[in-house]
Design a protein around this motif. Structure first.
Motif, PDB file in Angstrom:
ATOM      1  N   GLU A  93      -0.294  -2.980  11.941  1.00 59.68           N
ATOM      2  CA  GLU A  93      -0.272  -1.602  11.444  1.00 59.68           C
ATOM      3  C   GLU A  93       0.808  -1.428  10.391  1.00 59.68           C
ATOM      4  O   GLU A  93       0.586  -0.790   9.356  1.00 59.68           O
ATOM      5  N   SER A  94       1.981  -2.015  10.654  1.00 59.63           N
ATOM      6  CA  SER A  94       3.072  -1.935   9.675  1.00 59.63           C
ATOM      7  C   SER A  94       2.689  -2.640   8.387  1.00 59.63           C
ATOM      8  O   SER A  94       2.972  -2.145   7.288  1.00 59.63           O
ATOM      9  N   ALA A  95       2.044  -3.791   8.527  1.00 59.65           N
ATOM     10  CA  ALA A  95       1.616  -4.525   7.327  1.00 59.65           C
ATOM     11  C   ALA A  95       0.609  -3.703   6.533  1.00 59.65           C
ATOM     12  O   ALA A  95       0.651  -3.668   5.296  1.00 59.65           O
ATOM     13  N   ALA A  96      -0.296  -3.021   7.228  1.00 62.05           N
ATOM     14  CA  ALA A  96      -1.274  -2.176   6.536  1.00 62.05           C
ATOM     15  C   ALA A  96      -0.567  -1.034   5.807  1.00 62.05           C
ATOM     16  O   ALA A  96      -0.890  -0.728   4.649  1.00 62.05           O
ATOM     17  N   LEU A  97       0.406  -0.405   6.477  1.00 62.57           N
ATOM     18  CA  LEU A  97       1.166   0.672   5.833  1.00 62.57           C
ATOM     19  C   LEU A  97       1.937   0.146   4.628  1.00 62.57           C
ATOM     20  O   LEU A  97       1.978   0.795   3.576  1.00 62.57           O
ATOM     21  N   ILE A  98       2.537  -1.024   4.791  1.00 55.62           N
ATOM     22  CA  ILE A  98       3.293  -1.613   3.673  1.00 55.62           C
ATOM     23  C   ILE A  98       2.356  -1.919   2.515  1.00 55.62           C
ATOM     24  O   ILE A  98       2.692  -1.666   1.346  1.00 55.62           O
ATOM     25  N   LYS A  99       1.146  -2.436   2.829  1.00 57.89           N
ATOM     26  CA  LYS A  99       0.185  -2.725   1.762  1.00 57.89           C
ATOM     27  C   LYS A  99      -0.187  -1.446   1.026  1.00 57.89           C
ATOM     28  O   LYS A  99      -0.287  -1.436  -0.199  1.00 57.89           O
ATOM     29  N   GLU A 100      -0.414  -0.363   1.794  1.00 59.79           N
ATOM     30  CA  GLU A 100      -0.754   0.910   1.154  1.00 59.79           C
ATOM     31  C   GLU A 100       0.393   1.390   0.271  1.00 59.79           C
ATOM     32  O   GLU A 100       0.166   1.844  -0.846  1.00 59.79           O
ATOM     33  N   GLU A 101       1.617   1.304   0.782  1.00 60.66           N
ATOM     34  CA  GLU A 101       2.776   1.733   0.002  1.00 60.66           C
ATOM     35  C   GLU A 101       2.941   0.880  -1.255  1.00 60.66           C
ATOM     36  O   GLU A 101       3.220   1.394  -2.327  1.00 60.66           O
ATOM     37  N   VAL A 102       2.760  -0.442  -1.099  1.00 64.05           N
ATOM     38  CA  VAL A 102       2.875  -1.339  -2.257  1.00 64.05           C
ATOM     39  C   VAL A 102       1.784  -1.015  -3.265  1.00 64.05           C
ATOM     40  O   VAL A 102       2.031  -0.989  -4.478  1.00 64.05           O
ATOM     41  N   ARG A 103       0.561  -0.747  -2.763  1.00 68.93           N
ATOM     42  CA  ARG A 103      -0.544  -0.382  -3.655  1.00 68.93           C
ATOM     43  C   ARG A 103      -0.186   0.904  -4.400  1.00 68.93           C
ATOM     44  O   ARG A 103      -0.376   1.011  -5.612  1.00 68.93           O
ATOM     45  N   MET A 107       0.417   1.321  -8.349  1.00 74.01           N
ATOM     46  CA  MET A 107      -0.274   2.298  -9.187  1.00 74.01           C
ATOM     47  C   MET A 107       0.732   3.185  -9.919  1.00 74.01           C
ATOM     48  O   MET A 107       0.571   3.463 -11.111  1.00 74.01           O
ATOM     49  N   LEU A 108       1.793   3.604  -9.214  1.00 72.19           N
ATOM     50  CA  LEU A 108       2.820   4.428  -9.840  1.00 72.19           C
ATOM     51  C   LEU A 108       3.522   3.658 -10.949  1.00 72.19           C
ATOM     52  O   LEU A 108       3.772   4.199 -12.034  1.00 72.19           O
ATOM     53  N   ALA A 109       3.818   2.376 -10.685  1.00 75.37           N
ATOM     54  CA  ALA A 109       4.466   1.553 -11.715  1.00 75.37           C
ATOM     55  C   ALA A 109       3.547   1.373 -12.911  1.00 75.37           C
ATOM     56  O   ALA A 109       4.002   1.424 -14.070  1.00 75.37           O
ATOM     57  N   ASP A 110       2.234   1.171 -12.655  1.00 76.97           N
ATOM     58  CA  ASP A 110       1.286   1.044 -13.766  1.00 76.97           C
ATOM     59  C   ASP A 110       1.229   2.334 -14.576  1.00 76.97           C
ATOM     60  O   ASP A 110       1.256   2.302 -15.820  1.00 76.97           O
ATOM     61  N   ASP A 114       2.359   2.768 -18.361  1.00 74.73           N
ATOM     62  CA  ASP A 114       1.464   3.332 -19.385  1.00 74.73           C
ATOM     63  C   ASP A 114       2.119   4.520 -20.065  1.00 74.73           C
ATOM     64  O   ASP A 114       2.089   4.646 -21.299  1.00 74.73           O
ATOM     65  N   MET A 115       2.722   5.397 -19.243  1.00 75.95           N
ATOM     66  CA  MET A 115       3.381   6.578 -19.805  1.00 75.95           C
ATOM     67  C   MET A 115       4.554   6.158 -20.692  1.00 75.95           C
ATOM     68  O   MET A 115       4.734   6.704 -21.792  1.00 75.95           O
ATOM     69  N   ALA A 116       5.337   5.181 -20.229  1.00 75.11           N
ATOM     70  CA  ALA A 116       6.476   4.709 -21.026  1.00 75.11           C
ATOM     71  C   ALA A 116       5.984   4.084 -22.327  1.00 75.11           C
ATOM     72  O   ALA A 116       6.580   4.288 -23.390  1.00 75.11           O
ATOM     73  N   ARG A 117       4.879   3.333 -22.244  1.00 79.53           N
ATOM     74  CA  ARG A 117       4.306   2.715 -23.448  1.00 79.53           C
ATOM     75  C   ARG A 117       3.886   3.798 -24.433  1.00 79.53           C
ATOM     76  O   ARG A 117       4.149   3.712 -25.638  1.00 79.53           O
ATOM     77  N   GLU A 118       3.237   4.868 -23.896  1.00 78.63           N
ATOM     78  CA  GLU A 118       2.821   5.970 -24.762  1.00 78.63           C
ATOM     79  C   GLU A 118       4.029   6.653 -25.396  1.00 78.63           C
ATOM     80  O   GLU A 118       4.016   6.976 -26.587  1.00 78.63           O
ATOM     81  N   LYS A 119       5.079   6.860 -24.585  1.00 83.20           N
ATOM     82  CA  LYS A 119       6.288   7.516 -25.112  1.00 83.20           C
ATOM     83  C   LYS A 119       6.968   6.643 -26.166  1.00 83.20           C
ATOM     84  O   LYS A 119       7.434   7.153 -27.190  1.00 83.20           O
TER      85      LYS A 119
END
Length: 186
Positions: A93-103, A107-110, A114-119
């Motif tokens: 369960e913890s691994a699943a939560l960690i995977k979701e958080e990493v995902r 996505m936030l980093a992507d 993208d936003m930084a590239r645009e700026k």
């Protein structure tokens, strides 16, 4: 003796009975001998088997103790396996939560990248536009202000020289001679 005489038959029956008693006695003696031999053999076997029986009893006791310990270990293993399965479940369960958080972080980093590239592109375009405008403005000022100002400065310098020549006192005559000291340029 006569075969019709009952005494004859009594003697024969008595002889058969005596002979039967002798045979029975011999059989009893033979049985006693065989039983005696069997008893001796059994006693020898028993003497030889006594240490084995003692060892077998000791092994039986040890086997019983091992069985008790085995049951205790089995119970502990069952308890441990229950704890391990619970821990494994929590870990998955913890691994699943960690995977979701990493995902989510990916996505936030992507999105951030993208936003930084645009700026950066927008700042780069702003810098390019500003540079073009500064260059255009500099060129405009050069053509419209500095070049005419230079021409005007040259004209004014020429006029000043001309006025100086016109207004200047007349030069002294060269008829006098200069001494060596006056001629020295030092």
């Amino acid at each position: 003796m006569n075969a019709n005489d009952p005494l004859f038959w009594l003697v024969i029956i008595t002889a058969i009975i005596a002979l039967s008693f002798i045979v029975i006695a011999a059989a009893m003696i033979a049985i006693a001998v065989f039983v005696n031999r069997a008893v001796k053999t059994v006693n020898r076997v028993e003497e030889k088997l006594d240490p084995l029986i003692v060892r077998a009893n000791a092994l039986s006791e040890q086997g019983h103790k091992i069985a008790v310990q085995g049951r205790q270990i089995a119970e502990q293993v069952n308890v441990m396996s229950g704890h391990l399965s619970t821990a494994t479940m929590h870990l998955s369960e913890s691994a699943a939560l960690i995977k979701e958080e990493v995902r989510g972080l990916t996505m936030l980093a992507d999105e951030t990248a993208d936003m930084a590239r645009e700026k950066v592109e927008m700042v780069s375009r702003a810098i390019d536009t500003t540079h073009e405008r500064v260059a255009t403005t500099t060129e405009f000022i050069q053509r419209k202000v500095i070049e005419p100002a230079r021409e005007l400065a040259a004209i004014l310098a020429g006029l000043r020289r001309g006025l100086e020549v016109l207004v200047a006192p007349s030069p002294s005559p060269i008829d006098r001679t200069y001494g060596d000291e006056e001629m020295f340029i030092g």
